[in-house]
Design a protein around this motif. Sequence first.
Motif, PDB file in Angstrom:
ATOM      1  N   GLN A 138      -9.485 -25.372  -7.062  1.00 58.54           N
ATOM      2  CA  GLN A 138     -10.589 -25.231  -8.263  1.00 58.54           C
ATOM      3  C   GLN A 138     -10.625 -23.897  -8.813  1.00 58.54           C
ATOM      4  O   GLN A 138     -11.062 -23.882 -10.228  1.00 58.54           O
ATOM      5  CB  GLN A 138     -11.777 -25.835  -7.783  1.00 58.54           C
ATOM      6  CG  GLN A 138     -12.742 -26.310  -8.889  1.00 58.54           C
ATOM      7  CD  GLN A 138     -12.301 -27.524  -9.301  1.00 58.54           C
ATOM      8  OE1 GLN A 138     -12.042 -28.485  -8.800  1.00 58.54           O
ATOM      9  NE2 GLN A 138     -12.117 -27.846 -10.610  1.00 58.54           N
ATOM     10  N   LEU A 139     -10.574 -22.843  -7.931  1.00 57.15           N
ATOM     11  CA  LEU A 139     -10.485 -21.406  -8.319  1.00 57.15           C
ATOM     12  C   LEU A 139      -9.303 -21.058  -9.235  1.00 57.15           C
ATOM     13  O   LEU A 139      -9.544 -20.414 -10.261  1.00 57.15           O
ATOM     14  CB  LEU A 139     -10.816 -20.571  -7.316  1.00 57.15           C
ATOM     15  CG  LEU A 139     -10.942 -19.059  -7.567  1.00 57.15           C
ATOM     16  CD1 LEU A 139     -12.222 -18.641  -8.501  1.00 57.15           C
ATOM     17  CD2 LEU A 139     -11.067 -18.316  -6.290  1.00 57.15           C
ATOM     18  N   PHE A 140      -8.297 -21.619  -8.669  1.00 56.55           N
ATOM     19  CA  PHE A 140      -7.033 -21.210  -9.465  1.00 56.55           C
ATOM     20  C   PHE A 140      -7.033 -21.918 -10.818  1.00 56.55           C
ATOM     21  O   PHE A 140      -6.566 -21.419 -11.680  1.00 56.55           O
ATOM     22  CB  PHE A 140      -5.753 -22.161  -8.567  1.00 56.55           C
ATOM     23  CG  PHE A 140      -4.444 -21.753  -9.369  1.00 56.55           C
ATOM     24  CD1 PHE A 140      -3.782 -20.687  -9.039  1.00 56.55           C
ATOM     25  CD2 PHE A 140      -3.747 -22.907 -10.132  1.00 56.55           C
ATOM     26  CE1 PHE A 140      -2.523 -20.391  -9.683  1.00 56.55           C
ATOM     27  CE2 PHE A 140      -2.539 -22.569 -10.713  1.00 56.55           C
ATOM     28  CZ  PHE A 140      -2.068 -21.526 -10.488  1.00 56.55           C
ATOM     29  N   ALA A 141      -7.591 -23.269 -11.085  1.00 53.44           N
ATOM     30  CA  ALA A 141      -7.620 -23.701 -12.465  1.00 53.44           C
ATOM     31  C   ALA A 141      -8.515 -23.285 -13.252  1.00 53.44           C
ATOM     32  O   ALA A 141      -8.385 -22.865 -14.214  1.00 53.44           O
ATOM     33  CB  ALA A 141      -8.220 -25.142 -12.086  1.00 53.44           C
ATOM     34  N   THR A 213      -4.124 -32.538  -5.301  1.00 52.30           N
ATOM     35  CA  THR A 213      -5.213 -31.489  -5.371  1.00 52.30           C
ATOM     36  C   THR A 213      -5.172 -30.908  -6.455  1.00 52.30           C
ATOM     37  O   THR A 213      -6.465 -30.570  -6.988  1.00 52.30           O
ATOM     38  CB  THR A 213      -5.097 -30.786  -4.043  1.00 52.30           C
ATOM     39  OG1 THR A 213      -5.275 -31.582  -2.759  1.00 52.30           O
ATOM     40  CG2 THR A 213      -6.251 -29.983  -3.876  1.00 52.30           C
ATOM     41  N   MET A 214      -4.158 -30.273  -6.932  1.00 49.35           N
ATOM     42  CA  MET A 214      -4.287 -29.212  -8.073  1.00 49.35           C
ATOM     43  C   MET A 214      -4.407 -30.141  -9.433  1.00 49.35           C
ATOM     44  O   MET A 214      -5.114 -29.736 -10.315  1.00 49.35           O
ATOM     45  CB  MET A 214      -2.840 -28.621  -8.445  1.00 49.35           C
ATOM     46  CG  MET A 214      -2.841 -27.348  -9.116  1.00 49.35           C
ATOM     47  SD  MET A 214      -3.897 -26.108  -8.570  1.00 49.35           S
ATOM     48  CE  MET A 214      -5.223 -25.931  -9.885  1.00 49.35           C
ATOM     49  N   ILE A 215      -4.066 -31.391  -9.499  1.00 46.53           N
ATOM     50  CA  ILE A 215      -4.034 -32.272 -10.616  1.00 46.53           C
ATOM     51  C   ILE A 215      -5.667 -32.440 -10.680  1.00 46.53           C
ATOM     52  O   ILE A 215      -6.216 -32.554 -11.899  1.00 46.53           O
ATOM     53  CB  ILE A 215      -3.239 -33.394 -10.592  1.00 46.53           C
ATOM     54  CG1 ILE A 215      -1.804 -33.107 -10.788  1.00 46.53           C
ATOM     55  CG2 ILE A 215      -3.584 -34.768 -11.455  1.00 46.53           C
ATOM     56  CD1 ILE A 215      -0.850 -34.113 -10.317  1.00 46.53           C
ATOM     57  N   TYR A 216      -6.120 -32.805  -9.751  1.00 43.79           N
ATOM     58  CA  TYR A 216      -7.530 -33.374  -9.604  1.00 43.79           C
ATOM     59  C   TYR A 216      -8.617 -32.176  -9.939  1.00 43.79           C
ATOM     60  O   TYR A 216      -9.571 -32.292 -10.571  1.00 43.79           O
ATOM     61  CB  TYR A 216      -7.964 -34.037  -8.095  1.00 43.79           C
ATOM     62  CG  TYR A 216      -7.316 -35.116  -7.722  1.00 43.79           C
ATOM     63  CD1 TYR A 216      -6.991 -36.124  -8.798  1.00 43.79           C
ATOM     64  CD2 TYR A 216      -6.932 -35.372  -6.341  1.00 43.79           C
ATOM     65  CE1 TYR A 216      -6.323 -37.250  -8.478  1.00 43.79           C
ATOM     66  CE2 TYR A 216      -6.489 -36.959  -6.141  1.00 43.79           C
ATOM     67  CZ  TYR A 216      -6.179 -37.722  -7.243  1.00 43.79           C
ATOM     68  OH  TYR A 216      -5.429 -39.000  -6.859  1.00 43.79           O
ATOM     69  N   ALA A 217      -8.152 -31.114  -9.328  1.00 43.61           N
ATOM     70  CA  ALA A 217      -9.091 -29.896  -9.771  1.00 43.61           C
ATOM     71  C   ALA A 217      -8.826 -29.515 -11.269  1.00 43.61           C
ATOM     72  O   ALA A 217      -9.983 -29.122 -11.620  1.00 43.61           O
ATOM     73  CB  ALA A 217      -8.307 -28.449  -8.830  1.00 43.61           C
ATOM     74  N   THR A 218      -7.706 -29.636 -11.926  1.00 41.70           N
ATOM     75  CA  THR A 218      -7.410 -29.404 -13.058  1.00 41.70           C
ATOM     76  C   THR A 218      -8.345 -30.325 -14.182  1.00 41.70           C
ATOM     77  O   THR A 218      -8.871 -30.139 -14.938  1.00 41.70           O
ATOM     78  CB  THR A 218      -6.284 -29.443 -13.612  1.00 41.70           C
ATOM     79  OG1 THR A 218      -5.203 -28.457 -12.893  1.00 41.70           O
ATOM     80  CG2 THR A 218      -5.925 -29.165 -15.091  1.00 41.70           C
TER      81      THR A 218
END
Length: 321
Positions: A138-141, A213-218
């Motif tokens: 989430q922080l990366f997004a 995980t990255m897709i959902y966070a984005t």
Amino acid sequence: MRITSHKANQFLSFALKILVVSAAVYFIWYKLTSDEQMNLEQFLNILLKYRVFSFTNILVLLFLTFFNWYFEILKWQNLSAHVRKNSFKKAIKESLASFTAAIFTPSRIGEYGAKCLYYARNAWRKVIFLNFMGNMAQLFATYFFGIAGLLFLITTLDLPLPFFNALLVAGLLVSPFVIYWIMKKFRLRLKGYSIQRLEDSFYNVPEEIRWKTMIYATARFLIFTHQFYFLLLVFKVDVSYPLLISAVFSTYILASIIPTMIIFDALIKGGFAVWVFGLLQVPQIVVLTIVLTVWILNFAVPGVLGSYFVLKYKKTTPARP
């Protein structure tokens, strides 16, 4: 003796649940009634003035809140699959209950412990890491879109102190890499993990889970930032989409720099939002009202809903991973 001990444990468990729920509800109420910049009556009057409570507006705002949390729950269901198969219903319970426990703890520490309670003790380290991994995604997004937003604002607007702004963006760009290098060089630990151990744990998680995980966070980030944007439209802010959404992105990345309790999230975001949107000539009272509205929708409401799952929690013997 065992009966007495069992009853004592039941009483302590009940007392702890009441304490967690009471603390969460108190902190939410405290936030809504103690803001020095805007009292509750003033807040409600502004919402009424701009017809925020119209059927269409409420429908859109609740729709975005629902999908914000839908993707958060999907994210945890996906991550927890690395420990054991998890249904969406269980992921709802674990996500909302842990969020309620996190409201009054610094940097959402309570979230880590609360989620562990739903898993076998020998899986706790893995659960803590997976929760950390979800938060980092989430922080990366936030960093990815936030830096893009800051760069767009700085290159589009004629801002004062251009050197300072350029320095700020440069610092944001390199700070994660500097922190990473320092931690690896001096073998520092983060939440009990060394950088090398974090890297090993990260690559032990299947690639499909990492990408999801990255897709959902984005998806989450784009949903709650556009909820903010929608409220700007409701409040009749007449600024182009690229500038407004870049300002929203910038607000979130600046607010993410300061670790804080969720209860003070609106305060931190409010301070940065007033400064960022001030560059676009958006009135301070409008910005503060929007920040508080978004906080209520995405933090206060889920926190209250999570209270139900905290009270319903029963200690069981979870399936081993």
